[in-house]
Design an enzyme around this catalytic site. Structure first.
Site, PDB file in Angstrom:
ATOM      1  N   GLU A 133      -5.888   4.305   5.707  1.00 50.32           N
ATOM      2  CA  GLU A 133      -5.458   4.113   4.327  1.00 50.32           C
ATOM      3  C   GLU A 133      -5.742   5.313   3.432  1.00 50.32           C
ATOM      4  OE1 GLU A 133      -6.247   0.786   0.895  1.00 50.32           O
ATOM      5  OE2 GLU A 133      -5.694   0.117   2.891  1.00 50.32           O
ATOM      6  N   SER A 154     -11.683   0.269   1.895  1.00 46.67           N
ATOM      7  CA  SER A 154     -10.979  -0.115   3.121  1.00 46.67           C
ATOM      8  C   SER A 154     -10.388   1.118   3.786  1.00 46.67           C
ATOM      9  CB  SER A 154      -9.866  -1.115   2.789  1.00 46.67           C
ATOM     10  OG  SER A 154     -10.404  -2.288   2.223  1.00 46.67           O
ATOM     11  N   ARG A 171       0.822  -1.212   0.000  1.00 41.37           N
ATOM     12  CA  ARG A 171       0.000   0.000   0.000  1.00 41.37           C
ATOM     13  C   ARG A 171       0.858   1.266   0.000  1.00 41.37           C
ATOM     14  NH1 ARG A 171      -2.562  -3.760  -0.848  1.00 41.37           N
ATOM     15  NH2 ARG A 171      -4.609  -4.357  -0.065  1.00 41.37           N
TER      16      ARG A 171
END
Length: 350
Positions: free
Chosen positions: A345, A247, A169
């Site tokens: 995130e 998410s 990520r």
């Protein structure tokens, strides 16, 4: 040359459905004029003492009510074949192509590899920044080059895969947030229909079910695609129906010793090995086990079917402060129960 829009409403340019007005915005929809448009944007921003901000699909951002910036909206569309042989194909894809639709195009043409990333909302230009991933696949597995413009001087750069510094990520572009506008990404995909990755979560069973229904002994990439879509639709809310940005927390990567201690107390704790030092655990499971599925601080609540997703039950009314309150409540609750600090995130825009 692209026009500059004053007081641009971005409320429908973010899937979290936060009301936001940008002081100025510019839609970039032409490769032919892109270099000139970017230089014009840089000059305009400097003259008005404004930062430049790149907003793609808006599926991974938390926007403020007022954004005092010149917002660049990349919308260029194009898929170009750079190399094509019996085993693989190399494609140069423009930043404004819809990610899920791009995967569908690839599958229709027999280009495989990206099927595990189906139904992730967003545009192609944003996918390298976050190094999007799902079901055991990361987009960095297939990117060979990223073409981007430096927003400090307008220079065009080509970044090889190593230059992108991809990690879980994460990427070079995330480390240099706001500096680059990605115009194109180059993907190398394979043509082997027998090559699939289904050993992640419940994907294996679902993909095999689709294969059987289609008269195949083993899953084809298209079976994996349909399985991923089915799983995501069963667990994740459609942003067009219930506002969310996917998410909200990264899956934590923790030391093996810490995992073993937690596993002794929570026998059903899932895990995904990284190496002999660290292991990944699912943030959604931690939130759920902490008793927070479907809860939060109204109007921001975790989703009833997937605790990893924060949903906005007051679209165009809820604010960043509402999200921060719910986020902090969840982080503190999980920290108190497991000793693990969740990391957000989506990008928080000031």
């Amino acid at each position: 040359m692209a026009n500059i829009i004053n007081n641009c409403d971005l409320s429908h340019n973010n899937t979290m459905a936060l009301s936001c007005t940008a002081r100025h915005a510019m839609i970039l929809d032409s490769s032919d004029t892109l270099a000139d448009d970017i230089r014009h944007a840089i000059d305009f921003a400097a003259q008005h003492s404004l930062p430049l901000f790149v907003l793609s699909f808006g599926s991974n951002v938390i926007l403020p009510n007022e954004l005092n910036a010149l917002v660049l909206l990349p919308r260029i569309k194009d898929i170009k074949v750079l190399d094509d042989n019996a085993y693989s194909v190399t494609l140069e894809v423009a930043c404004g192509e819809n990610w899920h639709e791009f995967i569908q195009v690839c599958l229709d043409k027999g280009y495989y590899g990206l099927e595990n990333l189906a139904l992730i909302p967003g545009l192609v230009g944003a996918c390298p920044v976050q190094n999007i991933g799902a079901y055991g696949v990361q987009v960095s597995d297939f990117i060979t080059k990223v073409i981007a413009y430096d927003l400090t001087n307008g220079q065009r750069h080509e970044f090889g895969a190593d230059d992108c510094q991809f990690d879980y990520r994460h990427s070079f572009f995330k480390d240099n947030e706001g500096r680059y506008l990605i115009s194109h990404a180059v993907f190398k995909l394979h043509k082997d229909e027998r090559k699939t990755l289904t050993n992640y979560g419940d994907l294996s069973v679902m993909a095999q079910d689709f294969a059987t229904k289609n008269g195949r002994d083993l899953p084809h990439p298209i079976d994996v695609f349909h399985a991923v879509v089915a799983i995501r639709e069963s667990k994740l809310p459609n942003p067009a129906v219930l506002a969310n940005c996917g998410s909200f927390f990264q899956n934590p990567i923790i030391p093996i010793a810490q995992f073993n201690t937690l596993k002794a107390e929570f026998h059903d704790l899932p895990s995904y090995p990284i190496d002999d030092q660290v292991i990944k655990v699912p943030a959604g499971w931690l939130i759920d086990k902490a008793g927070l599925k479907g809860k939060g601080v109204a109007p921001i609540l975790t989703h009833q079917k997937q605790a990893l997703v924060l949903t906005n039950h007051a679209p165009y009314t809820a604010t960043q402060d509402d999200i921060r309150t719910a986020q902090d409540f969840i982080v503190h609750t999980v920290q108190d129960k497991f000793g693990i600090t969740l990391v957000r995130e989506p990008v928080w825009v000031k």
